[in-house]
Design a protein around this motif. Sequence first.
Motif, PDB file in Angstrom:
ATOM      1  N   SER A   1      -1.279  -4.089 -14.628  1.00  0.00           N
ATOM      2  CA  SER A   1      -1.014  -4.920 -13.452  1.00  0.00           C
ATOM      3  C   SER A   1      -1.652  -6.299 -13.569  1.00  0.00           C
ATOM      4  CB  SER A   1      -1.482  -4.224 -12.178  1.00  0.00           C
ATOM      5  OG  SER A   1      -2.883  -4.035 -12.219  1.00  0.00           O
TER       6      SER A   1
ATOM      7  N   ALA B   1       3.347   1.400  -3.012  1.00  0.00           N
ATOM      8  CA  ALA B   1       2.570   1.480  -4.250  1.00  0.00           C
ATOM      9  C   ALA B   1       1.939   2.862  -4.408  1.00  0.00           C
ATOM     10  CB  ALA B   1       1.503   0.393  -4.270  1.00  0.00           C
ATOM     11  N   SER B   2       1.417   3.411  -3.342  1.00  0.00           N
ATOM     12  CA  SER B   2       0.823   4.754  -3.408  1.00  0.00           C
ATOM     13  C   SER B   2       1.876   5.812  -3.702  1.00  0.00           C
ATOM     14  CB  SER B   2       0.116   5.088  -2.095  1.00  0.00           C
ATOM     15  OG  SER B   2      -0.974   4.236  -1.913  1.00  0.00           O
ATOM     16  N   TYR B   3       3.047   5.671  -3.118  1.00  0.00           N
ATOM     17  CA  TYR B   3       4.134   6.611  -3.380  1.00  0.00           C
ATOM     18  C   TYR B   3       4.563   6.545  -4.848  1.00  0.00           C
ATOM     19  CZ  TYR B   3       8.741   8.688  -3.520  1.00  0.00           C
ATOM     20  OH  TYR B   3       9.822   9.441  -3.877  1.00  0.00           O
TER      21      TYR B   3
ATOM     22  N   SER C   1       0.815  -1.219   0.000  1.00  0.00           N
ATOM     23  CA  SER C   1       0.000   0.000   0.000  1.00  0.00           C
ATOM     24  C   SER C   1       0.844   1.262   0.000  1.00  0.00           C
ATOM     25  CB  SER C   1      -0.911   0.015   1.235  1.00  0.00           C
ATOM     26  OG  SER C   1      -1.808  -1.046   1.178  1.00  0.00           O
ATOM     27  N   THR C   2       1.707   1.406   0.963  1.00  0.00           N
ATOM     28  CA  THR C   2       2.461   2.641   1.114  1.00  0.00           C
ATOM     29  C   THR C   2       3.400   2.878  -0.064  1.00  0.00           C
ATOM     30  OG1 THR C   2       2.364   2.304   3.493  1.00  0.00           O
ATOM     31  CG2 THR C   2       3.935   3.938   2.680  1.00  0.00           C
TER      32      THR C   2
ATOM     33  N   TYR D   1       2.778   5.535  -7.396  1.00  0.00           N
ATOM     34  CA  TYR D   1       1.698   6.064  -8.222  1.00  0.00           C
ATOM     35  C   TYR D   1       1.711   7.599  -8.198  1.00  0.00           C
ATOM     36  CZ  TYR D   1      -2.948   7.145  -9.924  1.00  0.00           C
ATOM     37  OH  TYR D   1      -3.994   7.676 -10.612  1.00  0.00           O
ATOM     38  N   ALA D   2       1.887   8.184  -7.025  1.00  0.00           N
ATOM     39  CA  ALA D   2       1.935   9.644  -6.926  1.00  0.00           C
ATOM     40  C   ALA D   2       3.140  10.198  -7.691  1.00  0.00           C
ATOM     41  CB  ALA D   2       1.987  10.075  -5.469  1.00  0.00           C
ATOM     42  N   SER D   3       4.259   9.495  -7.635  1.00  0.00           N
ATOM     43  CA  SER D   3       5.442   9.931  -8.391  1.00  0.00           C
ATOM     44  C   SER D   3       5.195   9.843  -9.889  1.00  0.00           C
ATOM     45  CB  SER D   3       6.644   9.073  -8.020  1.00  0.00           C
ATOM     46  OG  SER D   3       6.968   9.236  -6.664  1.00  0.00           O
TER      47      SER D   3
ATOM     48  N   LEU E   1      -1.923   1.505 -15.094  1.00  0.00           N
ATOM     49  CA  LEU E   1      -2.358   0.636 -13.998  1.00  0.00           C
ATOM     50  C   LEU E   1      -3.049  -0.618 -14.511  1.00  0.00           C
ATOM     51  CD1 LEU E   1      -3.745   3.153 -11.356  1.00  0.00           C
ATOM     52  CD2 LEU E   1      -1.697   1.750 -11.196  1.00  0.00           C
TER      53      LEU E   1
ATOM     54  N   ASN F   1      -2.911   6.340 -15.224  1.00  0.00           N
ATOM     55  CA  ASN F   1      -4.055   5.481 -14.923  1.00  0.00           C
ATOM     56  C   ASN F   1      -4.188   4.333 -15.915  1.00  0.00           C
ATOM     57  OD1 ASN F   1      -5.179   6.596 -12.545  1.00  0.00           O
ATOM     58  ND2 ASN F   1      -5.785   8.363 -13.753  1.00  0.00           N
TER      59      ASN F   1
END
Length: 107
Positions: free
Chosen positions: A53, A30-32, A27-28, A34-36, A50, A47
């Motif tokens: 995956s 992966a979210s970082y 989660s952490t 994605y934000a990058s 994604l 998007n």
Amino acid sequence: DSTGAEPFRMPNSETVVVLTMNAILGSTIASYLYASSLQLLSPLVANVCLSLSIPLSAVTDATLLKQHKFTAEWGAGATITVVGVICAAIDFGGAPDADVSLNGKGD
């Protein structure tokens, strides 16, 4: 129990460690990432990427883990997905001329 519900038991410490690592990595990070990617790419491309995956995890399951075997139809669908992502990522319009100012003249 007459309700048929499973009784609750606290997980052992090894399970808690594995769940914590899964939360951090899954989660952490992966979210970082994605934000990058949103900062480096357009939101559309980020998007659309994604959607890779699913085919990537399926190929990993089939080749490395040997957990699944997929049909030719599934392979064709995965190929269409990959081609769609590549087409969305390609900038067909080209970059605008950097010398043009806001008023439309090359000052």
